[in-house]
Design a protein around this motif. Structure first.
Motif, short mmCIF file in Angstrom:
data_model
loop_
_atom_site.label_atom_id
_atom_site.label_comp_id
_atom_site.label_asym_id
_atom_site.label_seq_id
_atom_site.Cartn_x
_atom_site.Cartn_y
_atom_site.Cartn_z
N ARG A 101 0.85 -1.18 0.00
CA ARG A 101 0.00 0.00 0.00
C ARG A 101 0.89 1.24 0.00
O ARG A 101 2.06 1.18 0.43
N PRO A 102 0.39 2.37 -0.44
CA PRO A 102 1.20 3.59 -0.44
C PRO A 102 1.72 3.97 0.94
O PRO A 102 2.78 4.60 1.06
N ASP A 103 0.98 3.60 2.02
CA ASP A 103 1.40 3.99 3.37
C ASP A 103 2.37 3.02 4.01
O ASP A 103 2.79 3.23 5.15
N GLN A 104 2.78 1.96 3.30
CA GLN A 104 3.71 0.99 3.86
C GLN A 104 5.16 1.37 3.54
O GLN A 104 5.43 2.38 2.89
N ASP A 145 5.61 5.04 -1.09
CA ASP A 145 5.27 6.10 -2.05
C ASP A 145 6.15 7.33 -1.89
O ASP A 145 5.97 8.32 -2.60
N ASP A 317 4.67 -2.52 7.65
CA ASP A 317 3.67 -1.48 7.89
C ASP A 317 4.26 -0.18 8.40
O ASP A 317 3.68 0.89 8.20
#
Length: 323
Positions: A101-104, A145, A317
């Motif tokens: 995910r972009p937030d990982q 990201d 994460d």
């Protein structure tokens, strides 16, 4: 034959490798050879950035090395080197994709060793003092990201080096986002060889990327890209297929890197040999190495200028979390 002709020939003349083809190629590539006397290597790598500045990725930079004769550009890659890269590409395509995910964060663990030189009183590195390197375990967390702060932990692997107060030890160094975000998870790279070759050579002809000849720039860009970023398997495979068309590459067998037996695909520029190292059995990418090919102060001929050994790449994460 121009580069596009070479690319077309490469793509059409070689059938897709089957398991039997891969096994046969491995047997031919790694036929037993007499072992040479082991050399005592000198390690050193000079970060491209200023001393004391922590960077997310270390770029290999050769200092004080000049050619005696102009380098001759070869018109074809070595058949043996191209074969290793094609086998590496075939194996890369078998790897599962690690989604993110972009937030990982992309987590990379590696062993690294680099040193440098202390300039002489007149500021000349050629007359300077050689600074021995310290082998370190390096763990880095970079935003998938590029919009979140990363983290670096780095410690000498030898207890004596770790206890030395002069050693650069990074316990928990924040890597704040500065300027334009740089994603560590590369989603949009080409997945076929022709497009990847164009990407590797982008900016090389103009000398914008490092000032080396285009073939050298493209070859070094492979290692720079894989060192501390996540590249999906299809793009990794395309990168190795494209690298198989770069002129002037050769093979160095029976390479030991972090205790792992490997084979290196190499390209020499001036007095330095740049190695991309692959596992001798699986052809998985292991890391990089640079070796002085002749005396070029402060590095003696045969010295390993620097190396990196990639141990693990994963998606987590948060910064600081172990996979």
């Amino acid at each position: 034959m121009n580069d596009l002709d070479l690319m077309e020939k490469f793509r059409t003349d070689v059938p897709p490798p089957t398991a039997a083809v891969l096994a046969d190629a491995r047997a031919r590539m790694f036929r037993a050879e007499p072992r040479k006397a082991r050399k005592r290597w000198v390690w050193s790598l000079i970060p491209a950035t200023a001393v004391g500045v922590v960077t997310a990725a270390v770029a290999f930079t050769v200092v004080g090395v000049n050619p005696e004769q102009p380098e001759q550009r070869e018109q074809q890659p070595s058949t043996e080197a191209a074969q290793v890269l094609r086998l590496a590409a075939a194996e890369a395509r078998r790897e599962p994709v690690q989604p993110a995910r972009p937030d990982q964060f992309v987590y990379v663990e590696s062993l690294v060793a680099w040193g440098g030189a202390e300039a002489s009183a007149n500021g000349d590195l050629k007359d300077g003092k050689y600074i021995p390197p310290v082998e370190k375990n390096r763990r880095i967390w970079l935003s998938a990201d590029g919009t979140r702060d990363g983290l670096l932990r780095e410690r000498a692997t030898d207890p004596e080096d770790a206890a030395d107060p002069t050693s650069l030890i990074h316990e928990n160094v924040p890597l704040p986002v500065q300027g334009t975000p740089i994603p560590a998870y590369l989603r949009d790279l080409p997945t076929e060889a022709k497009g990847m070759r164009e990407w590797l050579y982008a900016g090389a002809e103009s000398g914008k990327e490092g000032g080396n000849p285009p073939d050298v720039t493209a070859f070094i860009k492979v290692g720079d890209t894989l060192r501390e970023q996540y590249v999906p398997p299809a793009s990794v495979a395309a990168m190795f297929e494209a690298a198989a068309t770069i002129p002037g590459t050769t093979v160095v067998k029976q390479v030991d890197l972090a205790g792992r037996r490997g084979v290196a695909v190499s390209k020499v520029h001036h007095a330095t040999r740049h190695d991309l190292i692959f596992d001798a059995a699986s052809y998985r990418f292991l890391g990089e190495r640079e070796v002085a090919q002749k005396d070029a102060a402060p590095f003696p001929a045969g010295a390993v200028i620097g190396w990196t050994a990639q141990l693990k790449v994963a998606v987590v994460d948060r910064a600081g979390q172990l996979p």
